[in-house]
Design a protein around this motif. Sequence first.
Motif: not given
Length: 73
Positions: A2-8, A34-51
């Motif tokens: 599931n974490s791989i699917v979430l990251r993809v 306004g576009m930076l906040l969701p973009a940074s959150m998505l990039l963080g999850v894509a790189l680090k995975g779920p916490r």
Amino acid sequence: MNSIVLRVVCGVLFSALVLGAVVHPPANLTQGLGMLLPASMLLGVALKGPRRSLVPKKKAPPPVAAQDVFPPT
């Protein structure tokens, strides 16, 4: 798995957001910020995975009763 699917999925959403910003740039600075906040959150999850911790948490010891610590006299 599931974490791989979430990251993809987060990586695809981030790339779509960046591609949309390149094709249609924001009209002013506020929209760009306004576009930076969701973009940074998505990039963080894509790189680090779920916490989620990979090491299981230790269980707390059972509480000690007061009569065990201070026996009646």
